[in-house]
Design a protein around this motif. Structure first.
Motif, PDB file in Angstrom:
ATOM      1  N   ALA A  12       9.672 -25.976 -63.531  1.00  0.00           N
ATOM      2  CA  ALA A  12       8.318 -25.548 -63.179  1.00  0.00           C
ATOM      3  C   ALA A  12       8.298 -24.077 -62.763  1.00  0.00           C
ATOM      4  CB  ALA A  12       7.770 -26.430 -62.060  1.00  0.00           C
ATOM      5  N   ALA A  13       9.296 -23.660 -61.959  1.00  0.00           N
ATOM      6  CA  ALA A  13       9.345 -22.264 -61.516  1.00  0.00           C
ATOM      7  C   ALA A  13       9.562 -21.318 -62.690  1.00  0.00           C
ATOM      8  CB  ALA A  13      10.460 -22.099 -60.481  1.00  0.00           C
ATOM      9  N   SER A  14      10.454 -21.714 -63.626  1.00  0.00           N
ATOM     10  CA  SER A  14      10.720 -20.870 -64.788  1.00  0.00           C
ATOM     11  C   SER A  14       9.503 -20.791 -65.696  1.00  0.00           C
ATOM     12  CB  SER A  14      11.916 -21.426 -65.559  1.00  0.00           C
ATOM     13  OG  SER A  14      12.181 -20.666 -66.711  1.00  0.00           O
ATOM     14  N   ALA A  15       8.796 -21.904 -65.856  1.00  0.00           N
ATOM     15  CA  ALA A  15       7.598 -21.904 -66.697  1.00  0.00           C
ATOM     16  C   ALA A  15       6.519 -21.003 -66.098  1.00  0.00           C
ATOM     17  CB  ALA A  15       7.077 -23.328 -66.871  1.00  0.00           C
ATOM     18  N   ARG A  16       6.354 -21.040 -64.776  1.00  0.00           N
ATOM     19  CA  ARG A  16       5.375 -20.158 -64.130  1.00  0.00           C
ATOM     20  C   ARG A  16       5.778 -18.695 -64.305  1.00  0.00           C
ATOM     21  NH1 ARG A  16       5.564 -24.176 -60.052  1.00  0.00           N
ATOM     22  NH2 ARG A  16       7.021 -22.886 -58.853  1.00  0.00           N
ATOM     23  N   ARG A  17       7.046 -18.418 -64.133  1.00  0.00           N
ATOM     24  CA  ARG A  17       7.521 -17.038 -64.260  1.00  0.00           C
ATOM     25  C   ARG A  17       7.331 -16.531 -65.688  1.00  0.00           C
ATOM     26  NH1 ARG A  17      12.304 -14.731 -65.958  1.00  0.00           N
ATOM     27  NH2 ARG A  17      12.903 -12.757 -64.954  1.00  0.00           N
ATOM     28  N   GLU A  18       7.666 -17.378 -66.657  1.00  0.00           N
ATOM     29  CA  GLU A  18       7.533 -16.954 -68.048  1.00  0.00           C
ATOM     30  C   GLU A  18       6.065 -16.799 -68.432  1.00  0.00           C
ATOM     31  OE1 GLU A  18       8.912 -15.545 -71.562  1.00  0.00           O
ATOM     32  OE2 GLU A  18      10.116 -16.090 -69.802  1.00  0.00           O
ATOM     33  N   GLY A  19       5.214 -17.682 -67.922  1.00  0.00           N
ATOM     34  CA  GLY A  19       3.791 -17.549 -68.191  1.00  0.00           C
ATOM     35  C   GLY A  19       3.233 -16.250 -67.659  1.00  0.00           C
ATOM     36  N   ALA A  20       3.662 -15.856 -66.454  1.00  0.00           N
ATOM     37  CA  ALA A  20       3.208 -14.589 -65.892  1.00  0.00           C
ATOM     38  C   ALA A  20       3.718 -13.403 -66.724  1.00  0.00           C
ATOM     39  CB  ALA A  20       3.681 -14.470 -64.450  1.00  0.00           C
ATOM     40  N   LEU A  21       4.979 -13.491 -67.198  1.00  0.00           N
ATOM     41  CA  LEU A  21       5.526 -12.429 -68.036  1.00  0.00           C
ATOM     42  C   LEU A  21       4.747 -12.293 -69.344  1.00  0.00           C
ATOM     43  CD1 LEU A  21       9.394 -12.901 -67.636  1.00  0.00           C
ATOM     44  CD2 LEU A  21       8.055 -10.918 -66.935  1.00  0.00           C
ATOM     45  N   LEU A  22       4.381 -13.429 -69.937  1.00  0.00           N
ATOM     46  CA  LEU A  22       3.639 -13.398 -71.194  1.00  0.00           C
ATOM     47  C   LEU A  22       2.258 -12.759 -71.005  1.00  0.00           C
ATOM     48  CD1 LEU A  22       4.534 -16.918 -72.639  1.00  0.00           C
ATOM     49  CD2 LEU A  22       5.291 -14.694 -73.523  1.00  0.00           C
ATOM     50  N   ALA A 238      19.692 -25.382 -66.409  1.00  0.00           N
ATOM     51  CA  ALA A 238      19.069 -26.226 -67.432  1.00  0.00           C
ATOM     52  C   ALA A 238      17.550 -26.226 -67.288  1.00  0.00           C
ATOM     53  CB  ALA A 238      19.622 -27.643 -67.351  1.00  0.00           C
ATOM     54  N   GLY A 239      17.066 -26.351 -66.060  1.00  0.00           N
ATOM     55  CA  GLY A 239      15.621 -26.346 -65.833  1.00  0.00           C
ATOM     56  C   GLY A 239      14.995 -25.011 -66.173  1.00  0.00           C
ATOM     57  N   ALA A 240      15.693 -23.910 -65.782  1.00  0.00           N
ATOM     58  CA  ALA A 240      15.165 -22.578 -66.090  1.00  0.00           C
ATOM     59  C   ALA A 240      15.082 -22.359 -67.595  1.00  0.00           C
ATOM     60  CB  ALA A 240      16.045 -21.513 -65.444  1.00  0.00           C
ATOM     61  N   LEU A 241      16.066 -22.840 -68.320  1.00  0.00           N
ATOM     62  CA  LEU A 241      16.060 -22.687 -69.774  1.00  0.00           C
ATOM     63  C   LEU A 241      14.912 -23.474 -70.400  1.00  0.00           C
ATOM     64  CD1 LEU A 241      17.433 -21.693 -72.389  1.00  0.00           C
ATOM     65  CD2 LEU A 241      18.851 -23.758 -72.317  1.00  0.00           C
ATOM     66  N   LEU A 242      14.739 -24.721 -69.976  1.00  0.00           N
ATOM     67  CA  LEU A 242      13.661 -25.541 -70.527  1.00  0.00           C
ATOM     68  C   LEU A 242      12.294 -24.961 -70.191  1.00  0.00           C
ATOM     69  CD1 LEU A 242      15.030 -29.134 -69.777  1.00  0.00           C
ATOM     70  CD2 LEU A 242      14.960 -27.964 -71.981  1.00  0.00           C
ATOM     71  N   GLY A 243      12.126 -24.464 -68.975  1.00  0.00           N
ATOM     72  CA  GLY A 243      10.846 -23.872 -68.590  1.00  0.00           C
ATOM     73  C   GLY A 243      10.515 -22.634 -69.396  1.00  0.00           C
ATOM     74  N   LYS A 244      11.528 -21.823 -69.694  1.00  0.00           N
ATOM     75  CA  LYS A 244      11.298 -20.606 -70.484  1.00  0.00           C
ATOM     76  C   LYS A 244      10.943 -20.950 -71.931  1.00  0.00           C
ATOM     77  CE  LYS A 244      13.548 -16.779 -69.918  1.00  0.00           C
ATOM     78  NZ  LYS A 244      12.441 -15.775 -69.962  1.00  0.00           N
ATOM     79  N   LEU A 245      11.664 -21.903 -72.524  1.00  0.00           N
ATOM     80  CA  LEU A 245      11.461 -22.224 -73.934  1.00  0.00           C
ATOM     81  C   LEU A 245      10.263 -23.140 -74.159  1.00  0.00           C
ATOM     82  CD1 LEU A 245      15.132 -22.740 -75.166  1.00  0.00           C
ATOM     83  CD2 LEU A 245      13.766 -20.637 -75.090  1.00  0.00           C
ATOM     84  N   LEU A 246       9.684 -23.650 -73.067  1.00  0.00           N
ATOM     85  CA  LEU A 246       8.515 -24.521 -73.220  1.00  0.00           C
ATOM     86  C   LEU A 246       7.351 -23.777 -73.866  1.00  0.00           C
ATOM     87  CD1 LEU A 246       7.072 -27.223 -72.596  1.00  0.00           C
ATOM     88  CD2 LEU A 246       6.446 -26.242 -70.366  1.00  0.00           C
ATOM     89  N   TRP A 247       7.146 -22.517 -73.474  1.00  0.00           N
ATOM     90  CA  TRP A 247       5.998 -21.767 -73.984  1.00  0.00           C
ATOM     91  C   TRP A 247       6.074 -21.505 -75.485  1.00  0.00           C
ATOM     92  CZ3 TRP A 247       1.865 -21.909 -71.255  1.00  0.00           C
ATOM     93  CH2 TRP A 247       1.950 -21.980 -69.848  1.00  0.00           C
ATOM     94  N   PRO A 248       7.200 -20.996 -75.999  1.00  0.00           N
ATOM     95  CA  PRO A 248       7.242 -20.820 -77.459  1.00  0.00           C
ATOM     96  C   PRO A 248       7.143 -22.135 -78.226  1.00  0.00           C
ATOM     97  CG  PRO A 248       9.376 -20.356 -76.472  1.00  0.00           C
ATOM     98  CD  PRO A 248       8.402 -20.435 -75.359  1.00  0.00           C
ATOM     99  N   TRP A 249       7.669 -23.224 -77.648  1.00  0.00           N
ATOM    100  CA  TRP A 249       7.561 -24.510 -78.336  1.00  0.00           C
ATOM    101  C   TRP A 249       6.112 -24.982 -78.372  1.00  0.00           C
ATOM    102  CZ3 TRP A 249       6.603 -29.701 -76.559  1.00  0.00           C
ATOM    103  CH2 TRP A 249       6.811 -30.675 -77.546  1.00  0.00           C
TER     104      TRP A 249
END
Length: 398
Positions: A12-22, A238-249
């Protein structure tokens, strides 16, 4: 043992961070949203006509008889052809072929009508550019059909005038017939055949590139610690990787599924096979492509190398997929390379379900195997990132 709660929190933290970066980097967001959507729309628009029609040809009529004019009318009446020019010399015809003003030239010889009336055979010649494979094959088919129709009409008319019964004439004209039954894509629709295969190939390139970019960018910017956290424990990585790659998927997978539905149900095409299972396979294929790009970036710790590997794997995927050129006609080395590429296996599922209407049992195994490979690639990527997190001196490679 991995802590599931810690993995979910890291995701969840990685997905939020990646969303903000995007949101701060509009071109990164475009890479997984409107750019692939625009590319898919462009491919669809190119092939939306379904069948190539009105391919321009020229006619060089050296006979100027009623039969030669009738043949010209037959050619013009064929939907796939358009008699764009009529030439007076071979030099004009050659110049038009070389400048691609026409894709073929039909040469009607002098004394065509006289030879036919005297019972002698005559030859009509087609000059065509075989380098343009699709154009050439379609023009050959349509010219052969027009000439054959005229020839049969002339022969049947001559025999009927000699008093032969119409039924006997038809049997004599064609004592042995070949009954050709088209099982799949009977209308030879290039939208269903070619566009439907090119769109996943295009998204495959973008998906692997997105996976390589998302991970390689963190290494290039030396921000791995900010992304993975200070301890880089297995659940966090593992969680950080999944959260980051969730957006492109989500982005590329959404575009892929939208394209699939638009190419089938949206165009009034209801395949005999399972569109739903094809969609599942397509979503897994996008995940596999993204995971493959991320793994190469984590393994090499170089964004430039990862993007180069993306081009090496994905750019020739369509050529080796067995769609444009038969897989079994390739040399054994090319066949081995083709079977190592993910696209080859996905497109087989799509063809089985959408074009062939095969039973679902034929296509069950491939998406399951692709999903397993995706999980293994993600695990290998997490392991490589965990090692990289302990070696900050290796960060910053371009």
């Amino acid at each position: 043992m991995a802590n599931p709660l810690g993995l979910l929190q890291a995701l969840a933290a990685s997905a939020r961070r990646e969303g903000a970066l995007l949101l701060r980097r509009p071109w990164d967001l475009a890479f997984i949203s409107w750019v692939p959507l625009l590319g898919v729309a462009l491919v669809w628009w190119i092939f939306s006509a379904g069948q190539p029609r009105a391919l321009p040809i020229g006619v060089l009529d050296a006979d100027h008889s009623s039969i030669s004019r009738q043949l010209t009318r037959f050619l013009a009446a064929t939907p796939g052809l358009q008699v764009a020019q009529q030439f007076n010399s071979t030099a004009e015809a050659e110049a038009a072929l070389r400048t691609a003003q026409v894709y073929g030239v039909v040469l009607i010889p002098r004394d065509l009508a006289r030879d036919l009336k005297q019972g002698r055979a005559a030859t009509v010649t087609l000059l065509h550019n075989a380098q343009l494979g699709t154009h050439s094959s379609l023009i050959q088919r349509d010219v052969r059909s027009a000439v054959g129709t005229l020839s049969a009409g002339i022969e049947m008319s001559a025999r009927t005038k000699r008093g032969e019964p119409a039924h006997s004439v038809r049997v004599a004209m064609e004592p042995l017939r070949a009954d050709l039954i088209t099982l799949f894509n009977a209308s030879t629709d290039y939208e269903q055949f070619l566009a439907a295969a090119l769109i996943p190939a295009l998204l495959h390139i973008l998906a692997m590139g997105a996976g390589a970019w998302m991970v390689g960018r963190e290494l290039r910017d030396r921000s791995l610690a900010d992304w993975l956290g200070p301890h880089a424990a297995w659940p966090q990585v593992a969680g950080a990787l999944l959260g980051k790659l969730l957006w492109p998927w989500l982005g590329l997978g959404g575009v892929a599924l939208l394209a699939l539905c638009g190419m089938t149900w949206g165009r009034g095409w209801h395949p005999a096979g399972s569109v739903l299972w094809t969609g599942v396979a397509l979503a897994v294929f996008m995940a596999l492509s993204i995971a493959l790009g991320a793994w190469v970036a984590a393994l090499t710790r170089s964004l430039r190398t990862a993007l180069s590997a993306t081009g090496f794997v994905t750019a020739p995927a369509f050529a080796f997929g067995g769609v444009g050129f038969p897989l079994l006609a390739m040399p054994w080395g090319a066949q081995a390379w083709a079977r190592a590429l993910p696209y080859t296996h996905y497109i087989r599922v799509q063809m089985e379900q959408l074009q062939m209407g095969a039973p679902l049992a034929y296509s069950l195994r491939t998406p399951v195997v692709m999903l397993l490979v995706t999980v293994l690639l993600l695990a290998a990527t997490a392991l490589a990132l965990r090692k990289a997190a302990l070696q900050p001196a290796s960060w910053g490679k371009r």
